[in-house]
Design a protein around this motif. Structure first.
Motif, PDB file in Angstrom:
ATOM      1  N   SER A  80      -1.942  -0.234   3.037  1.00 16.70           N
ATOM      2  CA  SER A  80      -2.325   1.027   2.411  1.00 16.70           C
ATOM      3  C   SER A  80      -1.079   1.775   1.946  1.00 16.70           C
ATOM      4  O   SER A  80       0.031   1.466   2.366  1.00 16.70           O
ATOM      5  N   LEU A  84      -0.666   6.765  -4.704  1.00 17.58           N
ATOM      6  CA  LEU A  84      -0.911   5.704  -5.662  1.00 17.58           C
ATOM      7  C   LEU A  84      -0.715   6.268  -7.061  1.00 17.58           C
ATOM      8  O   LEU A  84      -1.362   7.246  -7.429  1.00 17.58           O
ATOM      9  N   LEU A 152      -7.712   1.996   0.503  1.00 17.13           N
ATOM     10  CA  LEU A 152      -7.439   3.328  -0.045  1.00 17.13           C
ATOM     11  C   LEU A 152      -7.842   4.463   0.905  1.00 17.13           C
ATOM     12  O   LEU A 152      -7.808   5.623   0.512  1.00 17.13           O
ATOM     13  N   THR A 155      -4.986   6.918   1.452  1.00 15.45           N
ATOM     14  CA  THR A 155      -4.356   7.410   0.235  1.00 15.45           C
ATOM     15  C   THR A 155      -4.687   8.890   0.071  1.00 15.45           C
ATOM     16  O   THR A 155      -5.844   9.276  -0.008  1.00 15.45           O
ATOM     17  N   MET A 158      -3.642  10.307  -5.734  1.00 15.21           N
ATOM     18  CA  MET A 158      -3.736   9.333  -6.813  1.00 15.21           C
ATOM     19  C   MET A 158      -3.271  10.043  -8.074  1.00 15.21           C
ATOM     20  O   MET A 158      -3.916  10.969  -8.559  1.00 15.21           O
TER      21      MET A 158
END
Length: 186
Positions: A80, A84, A152, A155, A158
């Motif tokens: 992970s 991102l 994800l 995360t 993004m």
């Protein structure tokens, strides 16, 4: 008229949450019911403030993620990433990785694109090490997620490289191949 002629005459403007919502509605509007389209809507608090085109990429990341050092230290999960970053091409990904040197500090960055890097190599790297930032193309990220090589869940950010234009003056969402892979991933 060519799209590059039209885009050359228009002034660049930063992306806004409504742009993403409009793309989702246009793409899925014909195939989904009204209830399913309502489920696709994201609230405005899901979005970070857009880069107003006055910041470099590194300074923009410092602004939207002021507690990066703490997030980076606390991230210990394999397979992970905390942040991102999605770009339209491998070359743009490399350019962004180079430009974020002032931001990233001691973190590990993973290149998530297909140019000269096999998907098996990326899967092995994700299994063996802890990475903090992943920078790549929607197609490769989607392939890694589908194969359960990239998770994800942890995360937090993004980032879409929305405003950058290529040689033909196309943004990431103006390129059909990139757009469809990106929208299917969302």
């Amino acid at each position: 008229k060519k799209i590059s002629d039209v885009l050359q005459k228009s002034a660049p403007k930063p992306g806004v949450p409504a742009d993403v919502q409009n793309l989702l509605t246009q793409h899925f509007g014909e195939n989904r019911s009204v209830i399913e389209i309502e489920e696709l809507k994201l609230s405005d608090d899901c979005f970070l403030p857009a880069n107003d085109l006055t910041h470099s990429f590194s300074s923009y990341l410092k602004e939207v993620c002021p507690k990066w050092a703490k997030l980076r230290r606390n991230h210990k999960e394999k397979k992970s990433v905390v942040m991102l970053v999605l770009c339209s091409s491998a070359l743009r990904s490399l350019e962004l990785i180079k430009s974020m040197t002032a931001f990233k500090g001691d973190c590990r960055v993973l290149k998530l694109f297909a140019k000269h890097i096999k998907i098996k190599e990326q899967m092995n790297m994700l299994e063996k090490g802890v990475f903090h930032i992943g920078v790549g193309t929607p197609g490769r990220v989607k392939a890694l997620v589908e194969q359960d090589a990239l998770c994800l869940n942890s995360t937090k950010y993004m980032i879409l490289d929305w405003n950058w234009r290529d040689q033909k003056l196309r943004r990431m969402m103006d390129i059909p191949e990139v757009l469809y892979k990106h929208l299917s991933m969302l």
